[in-house]
Motif scaffolding. Sequence first.
Motif, mmCIF file in Angstrom:
data_model
loop_
_atom_site.group_PDB
_atom_site.id
_atom_site.type_symbol
_atom_site.label_atom_id
_atom_site.label_comp_id
_atom_site.label_asym_id
_atom_site.label_seq_id
_atom_site.Cartn_x
_atom_site.Cartn_y
_atom_site.Cartn_z
ATOM 1 N N GLU A 1 0.289 -1.120 0.141
ATOM 2 C CA GLU A 1 -0.268 -0.191 0.005
ATOM 3 C C GLU A 1 0.816 0.853 -0.378
ATOM 4 O O GLU A 1 0.506 2.263 -0.447
ATOM 5 C CB GLU A 1 -0.909 0.053 1.050
ATOM 6 N N LYS A 2 1.847 1.131 0.893
ATOM 7 C CA LYS A 2 2.484 2.654 1.132
ATOM 8 C C LYS A 2 3.379 1.946 -0.886
ATOM 9 O O LYS A 2 3.559 3.755 -0.690
ATOM 10 C CB LYS A 2 3.951 2.006 2.224
ATOM 11 N N ASP A 3 4.084 1.907 -0.795
ATOM 12 C CA ASP A 3 4.430 1.865 -2.654
ATOM 13 C C ASP A 3 3.284 2.582 -3.533
ATOM 14 O O ASP A 3 3.827 3.626 -4.364
ATOM 15 C CB ASP A 3 4.731 0.461 -3.138
ATOM 16 N N GLU A 4 2.308 2.215 -3.197
ATOM 17 C CA GLU A 4 1.616 2.633 -4.794
ATOM 18 C C GLU A 4 1.116 4.088 -4.660
ATOM 19 O O GLU A 4 0.524 4.926 -4.722
ATOM 20 C CB GLU A 4 0.395 1.511 -3.459
ATOM 21 N N LEU A 5 1.296 4.138 -2.602
ATOM 22 C CA LEU A 5 1.045 5.155 -2.561
ATOM 23 C C LEU A 5 2.066 6.210 -2.815
ATOM 24 O O LEU A 5 1.952 7.897 -3.385
ATOM 25 C CB LEU A 5 1.015 5.329 -0.531
ATOM 26 N N THR A 6 3.179 6.092 -2.667
ATOM 27 C CA THR A 6 4.140 6.880 -3.067
ATOM 28 C C THR A 6 4.009 7.084 -4.640
ATOM 29 O O THR A 6 4.463 8.203 -4.806
ATOM 30 C CB THR A 6 5.569 6.039 -2.406
ATOM 31 N N ALA A 7 4.067 5.951 -5.344
ATOM 32 C CA ALA A 7 3.768 5.957 -6.456
ATOM 33 C C ALA A 7 2.952 7.216 -6.920
ATOM 34 O O ALA A 7 2.921 8.112 -8.195
ATOM 35 C CB ALA A 7 4.196 5.220 -6.889
ATOM 36 N N ALA A 8 1.283 7.173 -6.742
ATOM 37 C CA ALA A 8 0.940 7.828 -6.329
ATOM 38 C C ALA A 8 1.383 9.307 -5.969
ATOM 39 O O ALA A 8 0.663 10.392 -6.950
ATOM 40 C CB ALA A 8 -0.742 7.619 -5.941
ATOM 41 N N VAL A 9 1.434 9.333 -4.914
ATOM 42 C CA VAL A 9 1.990 11.103 -4.628
ATOM 43 C C VAL A 9 2.717 11.387 -6.161
ATOM 44 O O VAL A 9 2.466 12.589 -5.940
ATOM 45 C CB VAL A 9 2.473 11.339 -3.213
ATOM 46 N N ASN A 10 4.337 11.172 -6.644
ATOM 47 C CA ASN A 10 5.244 11.226 -6.822
ATOM 48 C C ASN A 10 4.318 11.648 -8.439
ATOM 49 O O ASN A 10 4.954 12.618 -9.357
ATOM 50 C CB ASN A 10 6.362 10.212 -7.834
ATOM 51 N N GLU A 11 2.993 10.789 -8.890
ATOM 52 C CA GLU A 11 2.647 11.041 -10.508
ATOM 53 C C GLU A 11 1.136 12.825 -10.656
ATOM 54 O O GLU A 11 2.042 13.165 -10.901
ATOM 55 C CB GLU A 11 1.353 10.100 -10.665
ATOM 56 N N LEU A 12 0.810 12.731 -8.530
ATOM 57 C CA LEU A 12 -0.153 14.028 -8.192
ATOM 58 C C LEU A 12 1.149 15.269 -8.427
ATOM 59 O O LEU A 12 0.760 16.577 -8.797
ATOM 60 C CB LEU A 12 -0.425 14.120 -7.204
ATOM 61 N N LEU A 13 2.380 15.157 -8.252
ATOM 62 C CA LEU A 13 3.309 16.282 -8.192
ATOM 63 C C LEU A 13 3.726 16.735 -8.778
ATOM 64 O O LEU A 13 3.598 18.051 -9.282
ATOM 65 C CB LEU A 13 4.397 15.437 -7.013
#
Length: 275
Positions: A191-203
């Motif tokens: 879940e953390k890896d998915e969230l981190t990837a999503a945050v990078n995309e959002l940034l």
Amino acid sequence: MAADCWLAYRLAPAWTVYSPAAATWGMIELVHLPMEAEGNQSMSDLLALYRIQELELDIIARTERIKSINVEMAGDAALVEARASFETAQATHQDAVKRATEHEHEIRAVVEKRANSEATLYGGAVTNPKELQDLQMEFEALSRRKLTLDDEMLHLILERDDLGEKLAEIQAGLDEMTAAREEANIDLQEEKDELTAAVNELLAERKSQVTEVSPDLFQAYIRMRKPKANRPLAALQDKACTSCGIEQNVVVINAINRGDGIVHCQNCGRILLRL
């Protein structure tokens, strides 16, 4: 000019409003952006800014979840308590084992000393009555000591074995909890890896959106972000601000409908736009 037409003139820090129908002037207090951000901001600017706000709120929410995952992975309160219980039980059991071992050594020493006394007493080498009497008393004292030690040893063995069984039960529970935590950590890490990837995309999307907004408007947004709890903008829906829920007057609504640029909620001061 139509009777229901409103005229508004800028007189900082308020708007002076004239109603031809009522033939009256009124003052409407509004919260404004700094002067450099005022003006005829395009709807595309405001929509891009609203998208930036949505992205930032999403980033904040996902980042907070990542923080909570880190805390959860770092220390499970129940698991920490179970480990502490195991360590306490282990120390208690080790102490019981040590005391039983020391007691066993003492019994062996007493048995050996009693055997030597008995051999001397009945070996014939000692003939002095006083010495023989002393040897007899020593032998009897060692025999009594042996009985006492044997009784104590029995209690120590029972205590040691009982503590050993309890330690085994606690360890089994700890092993089960540890395995469950490790399995849960696998899911949390995913879940953390998915969230981190999503945050990078959002940034990355936020960075792109910033280029679509005029610098003055974006800086004004930045200054409003903290006092407005990361929500400087709000949509107008059914004549009301979606942030504070207050219905807006006709001046504000008409200004938004005409696309007059930056229009603020008359209550909370957020920038209003129609989506």
